[in-house]
Write a protein that holds these residues in place. Structure first.
Motif, PDB file in Angstrom:
ATOM      1  N   GLU A 220       0.839  -1.208   0.000  1.00 49.69           N
ATOM      2  CA  GLU A 220       0.000   0.000   0.000  1.00 49.69           C
ATOM      3  C   GLU A 220       0.874   1.257   0.000  1.00 49.69           C
ATOM      4  OE1 GLU A 220      -3.102   0.254  -0.468  1.00 49.69           O
ATOM      5  OE2 GLU A 220      -3.974  -1.701   0.036  1.00 49.69           O
TER       6      GLU A 220
ATOM      7  N   GLN B 299       3.625  -5.558  -9.513  1.00 48.61           N
ATOM      8  CA  GLN B 299       3.291  -5.066  -8.177  1.00 48.61           C
ATOM      9  C   GLN B 299       1.851  -4.581  -8.053  1.00 48.61           C
ATOM     10  OE1 GLN B 299       6.182  -2.746  -5.678  1.00 48.61           O
ATOM     11  NE2 GLN B 299       4.756  -1.076  -6.071  1.00 48.61           N
ATOM     12  N   THR B 300       1.362  -3.817  -9.017  1.00 50.33           N
ATOM     13  CA  THR B 300      -0.002  -3.300  -8.927  1.00 50.33           C
ATOM     14  C   THR B 300      -1.018  -4.431  -8.943  1.00 50.33           C
ATOM     15  OG1 THR B 300       0.639  -1.239 -10.020  1.00 50.33           O
ATOM     16  CG2 THR B 300      -1.710  -1.786 -10.009  1.00 50.33           C
TER      17      THR B 300
ATOM     18  N   LEU C 209      -0.953  -6.227  -5.602  1.00 51.30           N
ATOM     19  CA  LEU C 209      -1.690  -5.476  -4.589  1.00 51.30           C
ATOM     20  C   LEU C 209      -3.187  -5.735  -4.715  1.00 51.30           C
ATOM     21  CD1 LEU C 209      -1.961  -3.405  -2.327  1.00 51.30           C
ATOM     22  CD2 LEU C 209      -1.783  -1.590  -4.054  1.00 51.30           C
TER      23      LEU C 209
ATOM     24  N   GLU D  95       2.357   1.725  -3.448  1.00 51.13           N
ATOM     25  CA  GLU D  95       1.350   2.266  -4.365  1.00 51.13           C
ATOM     26  C   GLU D  95       1.160   3.761  -4.130  1.00 51.13           C
ATOM     27  OE1 GLU D  95      -2.111   2.093  -7.088  1.00 51.13           O
ATOM     28  OE2 GLU D  95      -0.308   0.868  -6.795  1.00 51.13           O
TER      29      GLU D  95
END
Length: 375
Positions: A106, A306-307, A310, A109
């Motif tokens: 988080e 990564q996104t 998440l 991001e």
């Protein structure tokens, strides 16, 4: 036999009903009168078990705490009365590890960073710190460990000093018990002087005990040169420093270990220990108690970046939900404890099976803890 138990412990009746009468209580406000005629006392970290609490009881046969930490238990006093005690070391380590990993994703991001490019300093390399390291290693993140007691006791891993972590790491996450005495005392381990030395872009996470970080010093730092901060634990629980809450990125009420799997395992470990003490066979299974895992089997055509990772983690547990709720209730009387009591039982990564339809590598995700199926 009378069993006095914390009302927030899951599966107590399923596991302990055969032992006798179960009386569920508010662990934060438990009184000596309430435990006066108890044969078994089962608590969590909010209950201080000491001479004052047990002064009226002469028949206690067992004290169990469904927690990793034991700083709330006067074990010397229990030993002086020959009262057996058991805790649940490691029961929620996976839950805490996944909470920290989610929190780091988080922050990455929010601040436009690549977690894989960060170095994470882990202070306390026991069960929970090691669980964090496993998640980070699975995603290819460099970790540095600090744990002087383990280092002195011959642990073969490489360790660094806290000062070295402050100088070299990009993020710090704390996983130590609270102790007040000796060379390894952790009360205000991150004191005002150390808080002032944190780099401007240091990410700071505390999921251990609130008193490990000087919260007033952290408040002063956030008001002058703010850091990305995640706090699940607070000085003065259940009344956190109100001015600090709006100044951190993620705020939750001591629920990092509150996965269904973690809480259930803590209760089950106490059940096993009481069976052992009473010479009874363990005839119940933790697997039978837990709900069926989510085998919807989400399909993956390639390894997520990564996104996408998440989003996958949020599907299992969206940390932002607890953060939003906590910010609304943290100043309401009993809001902290009520949120913990009524916290929806989140699942761990292992509850979700991932189907890899093209047969490519899924090792990273299974090492993170997801159930993996290749077709």
């Amino acid at each position: 036999m009378k069993l006095v138990v914390d009302e927030n412990m899951p599966y107590v009746r399923e596991l302990f009903a055969d032992f006798g009468d179960i009386v569920a209580v508010n662990g934060r406000h438990l009184s000596a009168e309430q435990v006066r005629d108890a044969d078994v006392l089962l608590v969590r970290s909010v209950t201080q078990v000491n001479q004052a609490l047990l002064a009226q009881n002469t028949q206690l046969k067992f004290v169990g705490s469904a927690t990793i930490g034991t700083d709330h238990i006067d074990q010397d006093y229990l030993a002086s009365r020959n009262i057996p005690f058991a805790s649940a070391p490691g029961c929620n380590a996976t839950s805490v590890g996944e909470y920290v990993f989610n929190a780091l994703l988080e922050l990455a991001e929010k601040y436009g960073a690549e977690l894989r490019h960060k170095t994470v300093g882990i202070v306390g390399a026991g069960n929970t710190g090691s669980a964090v390291a496993r998640c980070l290693n699975a995603w290819g993140v460099k970790v540095m460990l600090c744990d002087p007691p383990l280092q002195r006791n011959g642990d073969s891993r490489e360790f660094c000093s806290l000062d070295m972590l402050i100088e070299q790491a990009d993020a710090l996450t704390f996983h130590v018990p609270i102790t007040h005495d000796g060379a390894d005392a952790t009360f205000h381990l991150l004191d005002a002087e150390k808080v002032s030395r944190l780099k401007a872009d240091m990410w700071l996470i505390n999921v251990s005990r609130g008193e490990v970080i000087d919260n007033h010093a952290l408040l002063a730092r956030q008001q002058s040169q703010p850091l990305p901060v995640v706090l699940d634990v607070w000085e003065g629980e259940p009344t956190p420093l109100a001015a600090l809450v709006p100044l951190v990125d993620i705020a939750t009420p001591h629920i990092a270990g509150y996965s269904l799997e973690g809480k259930a395992l803590g209760t089950f470990m106490l059940y096993q220990r009481l069976c052992e003490l009473l010479g009874r066979s363990v005839d119940k299974s933790l697997t039978d108690l837990l709900p069926t895992a989510w085998y919807q089997q989400l399909s993956l055509s390639e390894m997520p970046e990564q996104t996408a990772l998440l989003r996958l983690c949020r599907f299992v547990y969206d940390l932002r939900d607890d953060d939003r709720q906590f910010r609304k209730i943290h100043q309401i009387p009993d809001g902290f404890d009520n949120m913990r009591k009524n916290h929806r039982h989140r699942r761990e990564f292992s509850a979700l099976a991932l189907v890899n339809t093209d047969g490519s590598e899924v090792d990273c995700l299974t090492k993170l803890g997801f159930a993996g199926v290749v077709r």
